[in-house]
Design a protein around this motif. Structure first.
Motif, mmCIF file in Angstrom:
data_model
loop_
_atom_site.group_PDB
_atom_site.id
_atom_site.type_symbol
_atom_site.label_atom_id
_atom_site.label_comp_id
_atom_site.label_asym_id
_atom_site.label_seq_id
_atom_site.Cartn_x
_atom_site.Cartn_y
_atom_site.Cartn_z
ATOM 1 N N SER A 1 15.805 6.157 -10.190
ATOM 2 C CA SER A 1 14.631 7.088 -9.716
ATOM 3 C C SER A 1 13.737 6.627 -8.707
ATOM 4 C CB SER A 1 13.956 7.696 -11.023
ATOM 5 O OG SER A 1 14.808 8.340 -11.866
ATOM 6 N N THR A 2 12.996 7.386 -8.065
ATOM 7 C CA THR A 2 11.928 6.844 -7.206
ATOM 8 C C THR A 2 10.546 7.535 -7.871
ATOM 9 O OG1 THR A 2 12.303 8.764 -5.512
ATOM 10 C CG2 THR A 2 13.193 6.367 -5.068
ATOM 11 N N ALA A 3 9.503 7.007 -7.886
ATOM 12 C CA ALA A 3 8.414 7.607 -8.414
ATOM 13 C C ALA A 3 7.442 8.658 -7.410
ATOM 14 C CB ALA A 3 7.355 6.367 -8.565
ATOM 15 N N SER A 4 6.738 9.302 -8.251
ATOM 16 C CA SER A 4 5.839 10.271 -7.600
ATOM 17 C C SER A 4 4.648 9.519 -7.466
ATOM 18 C CB SER A 4 5.944 11.540 -8.222
ATOM 19 O OG SER A 4 5.088 12.490 -7.561
ATOM 20 N N ILE A 5 3.855 10.044 -6.406
ATOM 21 C CA ILE A 5 2.476 9.487 -6.419
ATOM 22 C C ILE A 5 1.467 10.088 -7.208
ATOM 23 C CG2 ILE A 5 1.469 10.755 -4.312
ATOM 24 C CD1 ILE A 5 0.548 8.083 -2.981
ATOM 25 N N ASP B 1 -1.192 -0.925 -7.638
ATOM 26 C CA ASP B 1 -0.405 -1.738 -8.557
ATOM 27 C C ASP B 1 0.239 -1.100 -9.338
ATOM 28 O OD1 ASP B 1 -2.295 -2.258 -11.289
ATOM 29 O OD2 ASP B 1 -3.279 -1.510 -9.457
ATOM 30 N N LYS B 2 -0.071 0.186 -9.710
ATOM 31 C CA LYS B 2 1.065 1.053 -10.588
ATOM 32 C C LYS B 2 2.170 1.592 -9.910
ATOM 33 C CE LYS B 2 -1.798 0.284 -14.382
ATOM 34 N NZ LYS B 2 -1.290 -0.693 -15.242
ATOM 35 N N LEU B 3 1.979 1.681 -8.698
ATOM 36 C CA LEU B 3 3.032 2.541 -8.068
ATOM 37 C C LEU B 3 3.836 1.572 -7.190
ATOM 38 C CD1 LEU B 3 0.557 5.129 -6.404
ATOM 39 C CD2 LEU B 3 2.390 5.717 -8.172
ATOM 40 N N HIS C 1 0.781 -1.341 -0.043
ATOM 41 C CA HIS C 1 -0.043 -0.081 0.125
ATOM 42 C C HIS C 1 0.899 1.311 -0.148
ATOM 43 C CE1 HIS C 1 -2.943 2.917 2.145
ATOM 44 N NE2 HIS C 1 -3.153 2.865 1.055
ATOM 45 N N PRO C 2 0.974 2.238 -0.878
ATOM 46 C CA PRO C 2 1.576 3.433 -1.207
ATOM 47 C C PRO C 2 0.723 4.448 -0.517
ATOM 48 C CG PRO C 2 0.439 3.212 -3.037
ATOM 49 C CD PRO C 2 0.168 1.993 -2.302
ATOM 50 N N SER D 1 9.933 -4.126 -11.529
ATOM 51 C CA SER D 1 9.649 -2.736 -11.987
ATOM 52 C C SER D 1 8.583 -2.187 -11.273
ATOM 53 C CB SER D 1 9.288 -3.162 -13.555
ATOM 54 O OG SER D 1 8.101 -3.973 -13.831
ATOM 55 N N VAL D 2 8.427 -0.792 -11.604
ATOM 56 C CA VAL D 2 7.389 -0.080 -11.400
ATOM 57 C C VAL D 2 6.644 0.668 -12.661
ATOM 58 C CG1 VAL D 2 6.829 2.051 -10.120
ATOM 59 C CG2 VAL D 2 8.456 0.431 -9.016
ATOM 60 N N ASP D 3 5.483 0.747 -12.671
ATOM 61 C CA ASP D 3 4.843 0.995 -14.002
ATOM 62 C C ASP D 3 4.767 2.608 -14.270
ATOM 63 O OD1 ASP D 3 4.151 -1.629 -14.591
ATOM 64 O OD2 ASP D 3 1.997 -1.442 -14.334
#
Length: 674
Positions: A641-645, A570-572, A102-103, A601-603
């Motif tokens: 890189s890290t993802a932004s919500i 599931d995308k994050l 859970h993000p 991977s992170v979509d």
């Protein structure tokens, strides 16, 4: 730059290996079976052996944290099964922590405690607005619950609880490193009969890494940096059963992204946090225990960025600068009592009263954004009563809980708990939990854990008014969790293994709701997650250990209210993430570790690639009271890189929302123990 870093790293290793050897490392003095018998308190608020905790628990000793090179709270997340940090190097409000699939922004589904006192504040419910860069330089141990814990700790103890326990000692420590890094830590403690006084100081600053090929919606810059400074102060006084602690945290970050925008020389975030707690503890041998505490917490966040450039729209006289100044206050009184009933049962009860509010919630700008956009010529804080952007509402909480720990026989144990929280501004909530433990032998342990938890809407969720971050909704309902977990543990002298299968059902997730031209917060989604955590620790030789974990998500499905859009989990979230560490002590003077964190991977990332990051630490005990330590993060200088919500613009015609992480980061430290 890369060549210089490599030379620096190789030279530092050379200096270490040529030094004479003295001293003693204590990391490998306990067997893995003995480590499972270490007493912890976070899972029950009473002392219990780690292996019999009625929750899935991780434990980190001071020696383990030092050898793994864990320096901050944010770095600790990577070593906890089920957790994965998408926190970027700037304190932005779009970074997030993943907990069991859970993000969540601000990590507001995780409760963080410092010596039992909440670091979470009630404006966001999380820790991001205070200081997730809290230094662990003087930590004594860290205890972590993985899973719902609202039955003991209330709101935000949703996916877990971290209790950081510090120790004030007599020492001095100096560090230098990459990015012009400088750090000083020092402590002093004195004992006068029954009176103990102590102080610990932390000071840190660096010039940041240069991050190239970044996204700038203004198209003015192609690089930035992530300059950072922090300060911490801990004061301790104890007399007989009374203990007083005061913590002060300050973090300043310049440049990099803020409000999803770049503007070097303008972007700045400054956070301050004060924690004070006075408690009294009394014990009747092993029969009963009483703890009474009074707490005060104040948090402040001040920021500034450029939202639009000069010449855009009505902003003809200067760049449109925008920032915030928030203050959060909280008062808390608690009492916990535990008593042994006969030989087999222990009853614990407790109560708590909380008052919190946001007495200061204002914007800062060089334009009159509440009027005709007149140009002030300088940044002004807009503090008139009609300019408040967070309503000054007081939150009052009344809580009571009960817990029964039972040891039915040599093979069967159970824990039952129930807590009721009453709020003046949201629905009341009752949270139960039940754990049954079966131990057919000292080697095999089975646990069945059922728990419920909740995240109450924060003061910002409810009462924000055009803050530039959210628009509040006073009709929000708490986000709730039902969790079922099946755990198996294998324990012997040289090998431990645990597997935890969990199923989480989350209801009433809070996110942005769009209705015509209005955007505000609402309960718009549910989530169902099924996952597996595998954790192992093997003492391959008396001085060589392999430890690690893998978290895998079989199912991670977010159901979104029709007509609404949000970033589904599931995308994050990567489907699989892991950490593996080698710990080695070739002699009583040397110890070292090599750790690799990895994820699938992170979509939402542009390249969607999986990721593997290496880090290493070398400790050399120069004498009985002096130590030299070399830490290297991102050992191979990998670009990732890290993802932004939430995406913060478009690049090449596609949504873009990711933050470049730092490259190779080296630190050399010397510590002297008085």
């Amino acid at each position: 730059m890369i060549k210089t870093r490599v030379v620096y790293f190789v030279s530092a290793i050379g200096v270490l290996t040529m030094m004479p050897c003295r001293g003693q490392d204590e990391l490998f003095t306990l067997t893995l079976e003995e480590l499972q018998n270490v007493p912890i308190s976070v899972a029950t608020k009473t002392d219990i052996q780690l292996k019999y905790a009625p929750s899935t628990v991780s434990y980190f000793s001071a020696q383990q944290i030092k050898l793994l090179g864990i320096e901050t709270l944010s770095e600790l997340f990577a070593h906890i099964p089920g957790f994965y940090s998408m926190y970027n190097s700037v304190d932005g409000n779009q970074s997030y922590l993943i907990a069991r699939g859970h993000p969540q922004k601000y990590a507001n589904t995780l409760l963080v405690l410092m010596n039992g006192q909440r670091l979470n504040e009630d404006y966001t419910g999380g820790i991001n607005y205070i200081d997730r860069f809290v230094s662990l330089h003087n930590v004594e141990k860290v205890e972590v619950i993985r899973g719902p814990s609202s039955t003991l700790y209330g709101s935000n103890a949703f996916h877990g609880v971290i209790n950081i326990i510090t120790k004030v000692d007599n020492y001095l420590a100096l560090s230098v490193g990459s990015f012009a890094k400088k750090e000083f830590n020092g402590g002093i403690v004195r004992q006068f009969d029954d009176l103990k006084l102590g102080m610990d100081v932390h000071w840190y600053e660096d010039n940041g890494d240069t991050l190239d090929n970044v996204f700038d919606r203004f198209a003015l810059q192609e690089s930035t940096n992530d300059e950072h400074a922090s300060k911490q102060l801990e004061l301790l006084a104890s007399y007989k059963g009374f203990t007083f602690r005061n913590h002060y945290f300050n973090s300043t970050r310049n440049n990099h992204y803020l409000f999803r925008r770049l503007r070097d020389g303008t972007n700045k975030v400054d956070t301050k946090h004060w924690l004070s707690r006075l408690e009294y503890e009394a014990r009747g041998q092993d029969v009963w225990n009483l703890n009474v505490g009074v707490e005060y917490s104040k948090a402040k966040r001040k920021s500034l960025s450029a939202l639009e450039l000069k010449g855009t729209g009505p902003f003809e006289q200067g760049d449109f600068l925008f920032g915030e100044n928030f203050t959060h206050d909280s008062y808390r009184v608690n009492a916990d009592y535990s008593v042994q009933i006969a030989d087999s049962h222990r009853l614990s009860v407790g109560t708590e009263v909380v008052h919190s509010q946001v007495p200061g919630g204002y914007l800062r700008s060089n334009y009159d954004i509440f009027g005709e956009l007149d140009f002030f010529g300088e940044v002004i804080e807009l503090t008139q009563p009609n300019q408040r952007i967070v309503q000054d509402k007081k939150r009052k909480i009344r809580m009571v809980y009960g817990q029964l720990e039972s040891n039915w026989s040599e093979h069967w144990r159970s824990t039952f708990g129930l807590r009721r929280d009453g709020y003046n501004d949201v629905d009341d909530k009752t949270n139960p939990r039940m754990t049954v433990i079966y131990t057919p032998s000292q080697t095999h342990i089975f646990k069945l854990i059922y728990g419920e938890a909740y995240r109450v809407p924060s003061l910002g969720d409810l009462y924000d008014e055009e803050s530039g971050l959210t628009v509040g909704n006073s009709q929000l309902k708490p986000t709730t969790l039902e969790s079922l977990e099946i755990v198996y543990q294998y324990v012997n002298q040289v090998f431990t293994f645990s597997t935890s299968f969990y199923r989480n059902n989350i209801s009433d997730l809070i996110d942005f709701r769009v209705e015509e031209d209005n955007v505000f917060l609402g309960n718009i989604a549910d989530n169902k997650t099924e996952g597996l955590e595998l954790e192992w620790r093997a003492r391959l030789f008396p001085n060589f250990e392999l430890k690690g974990f893998i978290t895998h998500l079989f199912n991670n499905k977010t159901t979104i209210e029709q007509g609404q859009t949000t970033s589904p989990s599931d995308k994050l979230v990567p489907k699989t993430y892991a950490m593996t560490s080698l710990l080695y002590s070739p002699s009583q003077y040397w110890s070292m570790s090599l750790s690799m964190s990895s994820r699938s991977s992170v979509d939402t990332l542009t390249d969607k690639d999986s990721n593997k990051i290496l880090s290493g630490t070398v400790n050399y005990q120069m004498s009985s009271n002096s130590t030299l330590t070399l830490n290297v993060n991102n050992l191979l200088d990998k670009t990732y890189s890290t993802a932004s919500i939430i995406p913060f613009g478009e690049k090449a015609g596609k949504p873009f929302g990711e933050y470049r992480a730092r490259g190779r980061d080296i630190k050399l430290s010397y510590r002297y123990q008085f």
